[in-house]
Structures are given as structure tokens and as C-alpha cells.
Design an enzyme around this catalytic site. Structure first.
Site, PDB file in Angstrom:
ATOM      1  CG  HIS A 138      38.622  30.872  45.122  1.00 37.45           C
ATOM      2  ND1 HIS A 138      39.328  30.227  44.278  1.00 37.45           N
ATOM      3  CD2 HIS A 138      38.593  32.150  44.932  1.00 37.45           C
ATOM      4  CE1 HIS A 138      39.301  31.369  43.320  1.00 37.45           C
ATOM      5  NE2 HIS A 138      38.969  32.403  43.834  1.00 37.45           N
ATOM      6  CG  ASP A 183      38.254  26.982  44.394  1.00 38.08           C
ATOM      7  OD1 ASP A 183      37.302  26.917  43.731  1.00 38.08           O
ATOM      8  OD2 ASP A 183      39.215  27.891  44.623  1.00 38.08           O
ATOM      9  CG  MET A 235      47.368  32.791  47.880  1.00 43.75           C
ATOM     10  SD  MET A 235      45.553  32.397  46.852  1.00 43.75           S
ATOM     11  CE  MET A 235      46.486  32.654  45.364  1.00 43.75           C
ATOM     12  CD  GLU A 250      44.023  38.511  41.445  1.00 36.62           C
ATOM     13  OE1 GLU A 250      44.336  37.536  42.189  1.00 36.62           O
ATOM     14  OE2 GLU A 250      43.766  38.058  39.973  1.00 36.62           O
ATOM     15  CE  LYS A 259      39.128  39.945  35.077  1.00 36.13           C
ATOM     16  NZ  LYS A 259      38.266  38.710  35.187  1.00 36.13           N
ATOM     17  CD  GLU A 299      45.033  36.939  36.584  1.00 29.54           C
ATOM     18  OE1 GLU A 299      44.689  36.706  37.950  1.00 29.54           O
ATOM     19  OE2 GLU A 299      44.255  36.616  35.521  1.00 29.54           O
ATOM     20  CG  HIS A 323      43.530  40.521  36.252  1.00 28.74           C
ATOM     21  ND1 HIS A 323      43.268  40.276  37.597  1.00 28.74           N
ATOM     22  CD2 HIS A 323      42.967  39.547  35.472  1.00 28.74           C
ATOM     23  CE1 HIS A 323      42.394  39.063  37.664  1.00 28.74           C
ATOM     24  NE2 HIS A 323      42.361  38.513  36.389  1.00 28.74           N
ATOM     25  CG  ASP A 383      47.250  35.243  40.559  1.00 29.77           C
ATOM     26  OD1 ASP A 383      45.825  35.692  40.527  1.00 29.77           O
ATOM     27  OD2 ASP A 383      47.731  34.692  41.396  1.00 29.77           O
ATOM     28  CG  ASP A 399      40.822  37.291  33.341  1.00 31.01           C
ATOM     29  OD1 ASP A 399      40.595  37.153  34.493  1.00 31.01           O
ATOM     30  OD2 ASP A 399      41.921  36.972  32.882  1.00 31.01           O
ATOM     31  CG  ASP A 424      42.266  33.966  33.782  1.00 30.68           C
ATOM     32  OD1 ASP A 424      41.145  33.748  34.478  1.00 30.68           O
ATOM     33  OD2 ASP A 424      42.927  34.695  33.701  1.00 30.68           O
ATOM     34  CG  ASP A 444      44.369  33.139  38.660  1.00 32.40           C
ATOM     35  OD1 ASP A 444      43.831  33.963  38.985  1.00 32.40           O
ATOM     36  OD2 ASP A 444      43.674  31.840  38.527  1.00 32.40           O
TER      37      ASP A 444
HETATM   38  C1  DIG Z   1      41.038  35.462  39.294  1.00 33.48           C
HETATM   39  O1  DIG Z   1      42.160  35.961  38.782  1.00 33.48           O
HETATM   40  C2  DIG Z   1      41.352  35.585  40.975  1.00 33.48           C
HETATM   41  C3  DIG Z   1      40.665  34.567  41.466  1.00 33.48           C
HETATM   42  O2  DIG Z   1      40.986  33.231  40.772  1.00 33.48           O
HETATM   43  C4  DIG Z   1      41.146  34.487  42.675  1.00 33.48           C
HETATM   44  O3  DIG Z   1      40.503  35.177  43.870  1.00 33.48           O
HETATM   45  C5  DIG Z   1      42.519  35.336  42.673  1.00 33.48           C
HETATM   46  C6  DIG Z   1      43.635  34.424  43.428  1.00 33.48           C
HETATM   47  O4  DIG Z   1      44.871  34.376  42.387  1.00 33.48           O
HETATM   48  N1  DIG Z   1      42.600  35.418  41.236  1.00 33.48           N
HETATM   49 MN    MN Z   2      44.072  35.910  39.640  1.00 31.05          MN
HETATM   50 MN    MN Z   3      42.367  36.273  35.208  1.00 31.64          MN
END
Ligand code: DIG
Ligand code: MN
Ligand code: MN
Length: 388
Positions: A55, A58, A89, A182, A184, A218, A221, A246, A256, A258, A288
Site C-alpha cells: 500500500h 506501507d 502489485m 477485491e 470482502k 481473497e 473473504h 490473495d 478476517d 488471514d 495476503d
Molecule cells: C486486505 O485483504 C486487503 C488489503 O490488505 C489490500 O488492500 C488488499 C491487497 O491484497 N488486500
Molecule cells: Mn487481501
Molecule cells: Mn483479508
């Protein structure tokens, strides 16, 4: 035993925010120190990752001066050169700063919407500067706690206008960039707009440049809402829209998590890996995810190695499945076709419809056929359990 050492051709990537996650959670303070972007690149180089994503914030803190930003970029660039890692990315943080408390592109405050677009334009420039070819949008704050606050259709229009604007910007700048949306379902907002990959695929078709926009599904998600991740990925792939992915893991119906790839639902992970390898997906395998809060940085490296190693083991299991004579014989039997129905498939014709309407079927005989899926699934399980 095969070699499960990650190689560049595997395209394993991690975000700075994943291996740099300090272990903070809603009920606990950070447990790990923060590392610089350059230090995280060296860590990823040590575990043989292919690439690193970020990001904007980051890499460059939101209040960094120009001089500070240039120094950070210089160190980051040197670490990339030293390790050979690439940046496939990039994305924008439109969710952490309080200004985005009611969303970014869908905020009710036009100043926030304008600032979010400005921040994203600059973040796109930053991502392109480091070679990113995919730009992800995760609308972490694009949602509501109370639906009294905004019209859902207005939110959709604001999202559409923003993505259209970025597509035009990329074209205007001559950027070799495609966008990946993406989904969620919720968290951090009570409900998020475009909650699943399916919603995103529908949204993309309403854009001015749908050909520039795909999805970044993802695993966690989609598992949060208890749907089959591989099916959504297959739908995206079949539509030519799987621009990024992801990977992680998740207990269904929870926040979430992760989790490390393959650490919760190994069968779902297997079918996902099998799908990507069977179709020849050539994009990043982006993890991710982040290490347990219990871990120090040695544990973070264990986490990263585990994501990649599990992927490679499951890739080998998928090849084993495809080569297994009993499984392939079962699949041939299940899918046997004497060609007698072929006349009724494909494009419509009046003759086809009339002939089919006159066709007789022995429904009971057809229904009485056993499909041997129990045996097929048991063989799959035995491959995963390592006894075949
Ligand atoms: C979270 O699942 C999101 C953020 O971390 C980011 O914007 C995106 C990139 O993979 N995944
Ligand atoms: Mn993600
Ligand atoms: Mn996530």
C-alpha cells in the site's frame, strides 16, 4: 520427496503489511517491532519469495516529507536490487487514516471523496514507479453500519465514477496497468459494498473500461461468508477477469483471520491450487496473510515459508491426482458420453428444440445410476493424507 524450495517461476509474493504485521489486534497491543520496507524485502529474500507488494503508506508514511520519502524509496530500491525481488502489485491504503472513517470513494463528504481520489492517483504513480502491473482496490471502508446514512445506489455510482476516473488516468499516463477489485463482506465496516467476487464481476461490467478491470479474490473473504472460493475464482477465470489472487486461510463465519495458506481448510486449498495449476494461471500467488500473534520474526519467516511450501506440496498432490490411474478411470466412467445427446446441445435451433421435445427419456433408469463420488472423494482424501 520433491523439492519444495520456492523459485521465481512460482511467483510467490507477500505484501509489506503481511510479514510486517506487528501482531496488533482489537484486544492487544503489537507484539513485534516494526521493520522498514527495506528490512522486510531482505526478510522475503531470505525465504525465497519472488515479489513484494505494498500500500502507498506501507512504503511511505502518510505524513512523510519529500526528503524522508526519497530516502525510504532509495533504501527500498537497493533492497529490491540486492535480493532480486520485484513489485508486481500495488494498492492504496484508503482505510487506516481516520479521514476514511465513513469510506473513501463512497464517503458522504465530497472532500473525503476528492482526497481519496487524489491519494489514489499519487499511489498509482508510486506503484508504477516500482514496476507494478496490477493495481488492487480493496474498499475496506466502503460500507455502512447504518443504511440510513447513504443510498446504496449512490455508493455504487460513486465507486463506479472513481474506478472510471483511474482507468482514464492510466490510459492518459500511458501506464501498462490493470486494475483488480477485491471483495470482502464486512469488517472493518458493518457491511461492505460489493461483498463477494461475484458482486465485483457484475460491477465491472457497468464500468466505462471493463477490459481494464478484473478481480483479486481473497480466500478468507469468501470463506467468511461460507461460499466456495474455488468456484468464485473459476467464474472470474472463465470471464477472463482473474487478474490477481490473495491466498490465505480462514474459519468460516469468523472475522478476517488471514491465516497461513492451507492452515485451516487443506481440502479447499488443494482444490484452489489444483484449479490454478490445471488452467495455467500465470499471475502472482500473493499471500495476503500474517503470522500468529504468538510469533517473533523467526516465526514470521516460518509463516512465510509455510505458505509457499504448502502451495508447492499441494501442487504436487494435484499432479498426483491428475496422474492417478484409478481416479482418472473413475472420472472417465463418470463422464462417459455415447454422443446420443450431442444433437441437443450448443446453439439453439427450432429443429433441435422440436426433436428434443419428442425425445423420450427413461428417467428412472437414468436416476438409478450410482456416480461413485464417495470412492472418488476418498481417493482424493488419500492423496492428501499421503497414503496413495
Ligand atoms: C486486505 O485483504 C486487503 C488489503 O490488505 C489490500 O488492500 C488488499 C491487497 O491484497 N488486500
Ligand atoms: Mn487481501
Ligand atoms: Mn483479508
Amino acid at each position: 520427496m520433491s523439492d519444495y524450495t520456492p523459485k521465481p517461476e512460482h511467483k510467490f509474493t507477500f505484501g509489506l503489511w503481511t510479514v510486517g504485521n506487528p501482531g496488533r489486534d482489537p484486544f492487544g497491543a503489537p507484539v513485534r517491532s516494526s521493520k522498514t520496507p527495506a528490512e522486510l524485502v531482505y526478510l522475503l529474500g531470505e525465504v525465497c519469495a519472488y515479489g513484494v507488494n505494498f500500500h502507498d503508506n506501507d512504503l511511505i508514511p502518510i505524513d512523510a516529507t519529500f526528503t524522508e520519502a526519497e530516502a525510504i524509496k532509495k533504501d527500498f530500491r537497493k533492497a529490491l536490487a540486492d535480493t532480486g525481488l520485484v513489485v508486481p502489485m500495488a494498492t492504496t491504503n484508503l482505510f487506516y487514516d481516520p479521514v476514511f472513517k465513513d469510506g473513501a470513494f463512497t464517503s458522504n463528504d465530497p472532500k473525503v471523496r476528492a482526497y481519496a481520489i487524489q491519494k489514489t492517483l499519487k499511489a498509482i504513480d508510486l506503484g508504477v514507479e516500482f514496476g507494478a502491473k496490477v493495481y488492487v482496490f480493496w474498499g475496506g471502508r466502503e460500507g455502512t453500519e447504518t443504511d440510513s446514512s447513504k443510498k446504496a445506489t449512490e455508493a455504487i455510482k460513486r465507486n463506479r465514477e472513481a474506478i472510471n476516473f483511474f482507468c482514464e488516468y492510466a490510459l492518459d499516463q500511458g501506464y501498462d496497468l490493470k486494475f483488480a477489485l477485491e471483495a470482502k463482506p464486512n469488517e472493518p465496516r458493518g457491511d461492505l459494498y460489493n461483498p463477494t467476487t461475484g458482486h465485483m464481476l457484475a460491477f465491472i461490467e457497468s464500468l466505462d473500461h471493463p477490459e481494464m478491470v478484473g478481480v483479486n479474490p481473497e480466500m478468507a473473504h469468501e470463506h467468511m461468508v461460507g461460499i466456495n472460493f474455488m468456484h468464485g475464482v473459476a467464474q472470474a477465470w472463465e470471464a477472463g477477469k482473474l487478474f490477481h489472487i490473495d491466498l490465505n486461510d480462514q474459519y468460516p463465519g469468523r472475522y478476517d483471520q488471514d491465516l497461513r495458506f492451507g492452515s485451516r481448510d487443506i481440502k479447499a486449498a488443494f482444490y484452489l491450487v489444483k484449479f490454478l495449476e490445471d488452467v495455467g494461471y500465470e499471475g502472482s500467488r500473493h499471500f495476503d496473510a500474517h503470522a500468529y500473534r504468538t510469533e517473533d520474526f523467526e516465526g514470521v519467516k516460518d509463516f512465510a515459508r509455510g505458505c509457499m511450501r504448502t502451495y508447492l506440496i499441494l501442487k504436487e498432490k494435484a499432479a498426483q491426482f491428475n496422474a492417478d490411474k484409478e481416479i482418472q478411470a473413475l472420472l472417465a466412467e463418470i463422464n462417459e458420453d455415447d454422443g446420443s445427446m450431442s444433437q441437443y446441445f450448443g446453439k439453439y435451433s427450432a429443429e433441435k428444440a422440436n426433436t428434443l421435445k419428442a425425445q423420450s427419456f427413461d428417467r428412472n433408469a437414468i436416476a438409478s445410476r450410482g456416480l461413485r463420488y464417495e470412492r472418488l472423494d476418498q481417493l482424493t482424501a488419500e492423496i492428501l493424507l499421503g497414503v496413495r
